[in-house]
Design a protein around this motif. Structure first.
Motif, PDB file in Angstrom:
ATOM      1  N   ILE A  85     -31.950   0.227  -1.893  1.00  0.00           N
ATOM      2  CA  ILE A  85     -30.660   0.305  -2.470  1.00  0.00           C
ATOM      3  C   ILE A  85     -30.475  -0.006  -4.184  1.00  0.00           C
ATOM      4  N   SER A  86     -31.533  -0.160  -4.585  1.00  0.00           N
ATOM      5  CA  SER A  86     -31.502  -1.114  -5.802  1.00  0.00           C
ATOM      6  C   SER A  86     -32.352   0.134  -6.518  1.00  0.00           C
ATOM      7  N   TYR A  87     -33.196   0.830  -6.135  1.00  0.00           N
ATOM      8  CA  TYR A  87     -34.541   1.758  -7.687  1.00  0.00           C
ATOM      9  C   TYR A  87     -33.084   3.266  -7.688  1.00  0.00           C
ATOM     10  N   THR A  88     -32.610   3.380  -6.449  1.00  0.00           N
ATOM     11  CA  THR A  88     -31.728   4.697  -6.244  1.00  0.00           C
ATOM     12  C   THR A  88     -30.511   4.328  -7.417  1.00  0.00           C
ATOM     13  N   ARG A  89     -30.421   2.844  -7.349  1.00  0.00           N
ATOM     14  CA  ARG A  89     -29.166   3.122  -8.351  1.00  0.00           C
ATOM     15  C   ARG A  89     -29.250   2.647  -9.799  1.00  0.00           C
ATOM     16  N   ALA A  96     -35.794   7.244  -9.212  1.00  0.00           N
ATOM     17  CA  ALA A  96     -35.862   7.180  -8.466  1.00  0.00           C
ATOM     18  C   ALA A  96     -36.396   8.333  -7.030  1.00  0.00           C
ATOM     19  N   LEU A  97     -36.469   9.444  -7.697  1.00  0.00           N
ATOM     20  CA  LEU A  97     -37.138   9.941  -6.425  1.00  0.00           C
ATOM     21  C   LEU A  97     -38.207  10.190  -6.093  1.00  0.00           C
ATOM     22  N   ALA A  98     -39.497   9.528  -6.790  1.00  0.00           N
ATOM     23  CA  ALA A  98     -40.103   9.524  -7.002  1.00  0.00           C
ATOM     24  C   ALA A  98     -40.540   8.625  -6.004  1.00  0.00           C
ATOM     25  N   LEU A 119     -42.894   3.382  14.156  1.00  0.00           N
ATOM     26  CA  LEU A 119     -43.443   4.466  12.802  1.00  0.00           C
ATOM     27  C   LEU A 119     -42.310   5.084  12.586  1.00  0.00           C
ATOM     28  N   VAL A 120     -41.952   6.627  14.333  1.00  0.00           N
ATOM     29  CA  VAL A 120     -40.893   6.960  13.778  1.00  0.00           C
ATOM     30  C   VAL A 120     -39.042   6.342  13.549  1.00  0.00           C
ATOM     31  N   PHE A 121     -39.438   4.810  13.864  1.00  0.00           N
ATOM     32  CA  PHE A 121     -38.094   3.772  13.581  1.00  0.00           C
ATOM     33  C   PHE A 121     -38.074   3.628  12.147  1.00  0.00           C
ATOM     34  N   THR A 122     -39.177   3.538  11.892  1.00  0.00           N
ATOM     35  CA  THR A 122     -38.674   3.182  10.648  1.00  0.00           C
ATOM     36  C   THR A 122     -38.556   4.083   9.616  1.00  0.00           C
ATOM     37  N   ASN A 123     -39.314   5.189   9.771  1.00  0.00           N
ATOM     38  CA  ASN A 123     -38.864   6.795   8.707  1.00  0.00           C
ATOM     39  C   ASN A 123     -37.521   6.960   8.928  1.00  0.00           C
ATOM     40  N   LEU A 124     -37.270   6.649  10.144  1.00  0.00           N
ATOM     41  CA  LEU A 124     -35.671   7.436  10.168  1.00  0.00           C
ATOM     42  C   LEU A 124     -34.551   6.345   9.585  1.00  0.00           C
ATOM     43  N   THR A 125     -35.138   5.344   9.917  1.00  0.00           N
ATOM     44  CA  THR A 125     -34.337   3.968   8.859  1.00  0.00           C
ATOM     45  C   THR A 125     -33.995   4.403   7.493  1.00  0.00           C
ATOM     46  N   VAL A 126     -35.441   4.365   7.015  1.00  0.00           N
ATOM     47  CA  VAL A 126     -35.589   4.041   5.308  1.00  0.00           C
ATOM     48  C   VAL A 126     -34.725   5.432   4.765  1.00  0.00           C
ATOM     49  N   LEU A 127     -34.690   7.019   5.453  1.00  0.00           N
ATOM     50  CA  LEU A 127     -33.992   8.190   5.338  1.00  0.00           C
ATOM     51  C   LEU A 127     -32.663   8.297   5.964  1.00  0.00           C
ATOM     52  N   LEU A 128     -32.281   7.342   6.692  1.00  0.00           N
ATOM     53  CA  LEU A 128     -30.167   7.170   7.220  1.00  0.00           C
ATOM     54  C   LEU A 128     -30.755   6.572   6.077  1.00  0.00           C
ATOM     55  N   CYS A 129     -31.135   4.927   5.460  1.00  0.00           N
ATOM     56  CA  CYS A 129     -30.701   4.379   4.010  1.00  0.00           C
ATOM     57  C   CYS A 129     -30.307   4.943   3.209  1.00  0.00           C
ATOM     58  N   ALA A 130     -30.953   5.879   2.526  1.00  0.00           N
ATOM     59  CA  ALA A 130     -31.193   6.827   1.210  1.00  0.00           C
ATOM     60  C   ALA A 130     -29.933   7.638   2.035  1.00  0.00           C
ATOM     61  N   GLY A 131     -30.181   7.899   2.530  1.00  0.00           N
ATOM     62  CA  GLY A 131     -28.770   9.456   2.616  1.00  0.00           C
ATOM     63  C   GLY A 131     -28.189   8.773   2.381  1.00  0.00           C
ATOM     64  N   LEU A 132     -27.621   7.575   3.104  1.00  0.00           N
ATOM     65  CA  LEU A 132     -25.567   7.478   3.204  1.00  0.00           C
ATOM     66  C   LEU A 132     -25.834   6.432   1.912  1.00  0.00           C
ATOM     67  N   LEU A 134     -26.890   7.629  -1.287  1.00  0.00           N
ATOM     68  CA  LEU A 134     -26.480   8.921  -1.379  1.00  0.00           C
ATOM     69  C   LEU A 134     -25.412   9.076  -2.057  1.00  0.00           C
ATOM     70  N   LEU A 135     -24.687   9.135  -0.557  1.00  0.00           N
ATOM     71  CA  LEU A 135     -23.399   9.924  -0.404  1.00  0.00           C
ATOM     72  C   LEU A 135     -22.010   8.457  -1.035  1.00  0.00           C
ATOM     73  N   LEU A 136     -22.651   6.753  -0.647  1.00  0.00           N
ATOM     74  CA  LEU A 136     -22.170   6.032  -1.432  1.00  0.00           C
ATOM     75  C   LEU A 136     -21.898   5.828  -2.980  1.00  0.00           C
ATOM     76  N   LEU A 137     -23.461   6.865  -3.320  1.00  0.00           N
ATOM     77  CA  LEU A 137     -23.135   6.979  -4.799  1.00  0.00           C
ATOM     78  C   LEU A 137     -22.687   8.067  -4.848  1.00  0.00           C
ATOM     79  N   ARG A 138     -22.561   9.362  -4.431  1.00  0.00           N
ATOM     80  CA  ARG A 138     -21.871  10.495  -4.843  1.00  0.00           C
ATOM     81  C   ARG A 138     -20.215  10.466  -4.380  1.00  0.00           C
ATOM     82  N   ALA A 139     -19.824   9.129  -3.931  1.00  0.00           N
ATOM     83  CA  ALA A 139     -18.653   8.890  -4.155  1.00  0.00           C
ATOM     84  C   ALA A 139     -17.591   8.039  -4.888  1.00  0.00           C
ATOM     85  N   GLY A 140     -19.432   7.096  -5.225  1.00  0.00           N
ATOM     86  CA  GLY A 140     -18.371   5.672  -6.009  1.00  0.00           C
ATOM     87  C   GLY A 140     -17.976   6.777  -7.488  1.00  0.00           C
ATOM     88  N   ARG A 141     -19.029   7.887  -7.998  1.00  0.00           N
ATOM     89  CA  ARG A 141     -19.385   8.454  -8.949  1.00  0.00           C
ATOM     90  C   ARG A 141     -17.577   9.932  -8.854  1.00  0.00           C
TER      91      ARG A 141
END
Length: 388
Positions: A85-89, A96-98, A119-132, A134-141
């Motif tokens: 959440i921190s470095y994507t904003r 941020a992508l790197a 391992l699968v749970f960790t990857n899905l959780t991180v990817l889902l958090c990043a996607g949400l 990103l949506l919040l960031l676009r909505a804020g903009r």
């Protein structure tokens, strides 16, 4: 970041740390506490330092969170989400992508020796958090852009209102100047026409006084001429005084009630004027179109319909002003609706063109009485609109 996101970020750091103390057993809790205090320090510095230093603290934070996941278990995924959440904003898009790719790789390395499901749970959780995120960031903009657009529209609205006030003031000045010019012209007419005519009447009167005793017929003929001259002078005087004493009502020189009053006085027909809704000031262009269309409709009613009663009804709404000009005269032999749709005569065509020019429409109604309806759009905001 907003206050809500800051609370979420620190909640993802502190709550898992407290829960992990009760869920897992560590050999050294002091060392665990020190590691988490170091993570909190990095999170705090990243939010307060400049962009150059925030890149450094952000990179250190993602390394520390991955190391915590390796050493202290699955609950440490949530501090990793806080770092996402921190470095994507706070960082630029490419940075941020790197960071996200490196962070995801480090987390997979930390949980490499765990069960595949974790391992699968960790990857899905991180990817889902990043996607949400990103949506919040676009909505804020989008919200920021909307507020900026609203402020710009409000600024333009104030500018238009100011321009409208200046236009009305300028129109008033033009009307005053035109009235002054008309008064000067009338004064010249009084001096040149009526003044000279009165001088001629005076001379004819003196001649009649000397002629009557000796030639009564010639003197009487001269008296008739004097009467005609005086009658003409009186008519000119009435017309001049009428123009001088013209005091516009309601919409100024284009007042519909004054138009009906003059028509009734000059022709002797019955007139009626009604207003529905709450009246508000109209732009000069709207006043001119309403007045001109009403005058044309009344002229057609008297000339072609032989009406002995005319009426005008003006209706104000938030989005338009409509005028109905009707009469009790006979209906035209040719279908006026067909005539209107195919260009109409000069009168209907002129009324239609004037209305369409400012975005309005012209309609005809045959029953119960022949009525010309002019609808003009009004661009105004309700009271208190800007206050909201």
């Amino acid at each position: 970041m907003t206050r809500e996101l800051i609370l979420l970020r620190y909640g993802l750091l502190i709550i898992p740390a407290i829960l992990s103390v009760y869920v897992y057993e560590y050999a050294d809790y002091d060392r665990f506490t020190l590691h988490f205090l170091l993570l909190l320090l990095l999170a705090t510095l990243g939010a307060r330092l400049s962009r150059r230093f925030s890149v450094l603290t952000g990179g250190m934070e993602l390394i520390v969170t991955a190391w915590l996941c390796y050493n202290y278990g699955l609950l440490m995924v949530f501090p990793a989400l806080s770092a996402v959440i921190s470095y994507t904003r706070l960082q630029q898009k490419n940075t941020a992508l790197a960071f996200f790719c490196i962070h995801l790789a480090l987390l997979n390395a930390a949980f490499l020796h765990t069960a595949p499901a974790l391992l699968v749970f960790t990857n899905l959780t991180v990817l889902l958090c990043a996607g949400l995120n990103l949506l919040l960031l676009r909505a804020g903009r989008g919200r920021t852009d909307t507020l900026s657009l609203y402020d710009e529209l409000r600024k333009k609205h104030f500018e238009l209102e100011e321009a409208r006030a200046r236009l009305l003031q300028f129109t008033s000045h033009i009307e005053v100047a035109a009235q002054a010019e008309e008064r000067v012209r009338i004064a010249r007419q009084l001096h040149d026409d009526i003044g000279h005519r009165l001088i001629r009447v005076k001379m004819m009167t003196e001649a009649a006084i000397h002629t009557l005793p000796s030639a009564p017929d010639t003197g009487l003929q001269m008296m008739h001429q004097i009467r005609d001259q005086l009658s003409g002078s009186m008519e000119d005087m009435r017309a001049a005084l009428k123009r001088i004493n013209h005091t516009p009502q309601l919409e100024g020189a284009y007042a519909l009630d004054r138009l009906l009053e003059e028509v009734g006085r000059d022709t002797g027909i019955a007139t009626s004027y009604t207003v529905q809704g709450i009246p508000y000031p109209l732009y000069p262009s709207l006043q001119v179109v309403l007045y001109t269309n009403a005058r044309e409709a009344i002229t057609n009613a008297l000339r072609h319909g032989k009406a002995d009663s005319v009426w005008i009804s003006l209706t104000y709404t938030d989005h338009e002003v409509s005028m109905e000009a009707g009469n009790n005269g006979r209906l035209p032999e040719e279908d006026p609706l067909h005539k209107l749709h195919h260009g109409g005569g000069m009168g209907l065509k002129g009324m239609t063109e004037r209305s369409v020019l400012i975005g309005g429409t012209l309609e005809l109604r045959l029953q119960p009485q022949f009525t010309v309806i002019t609808r003009l759009p009004v661009y105004r905001q309700p009271e208190g609109y800007l206050a909201r």
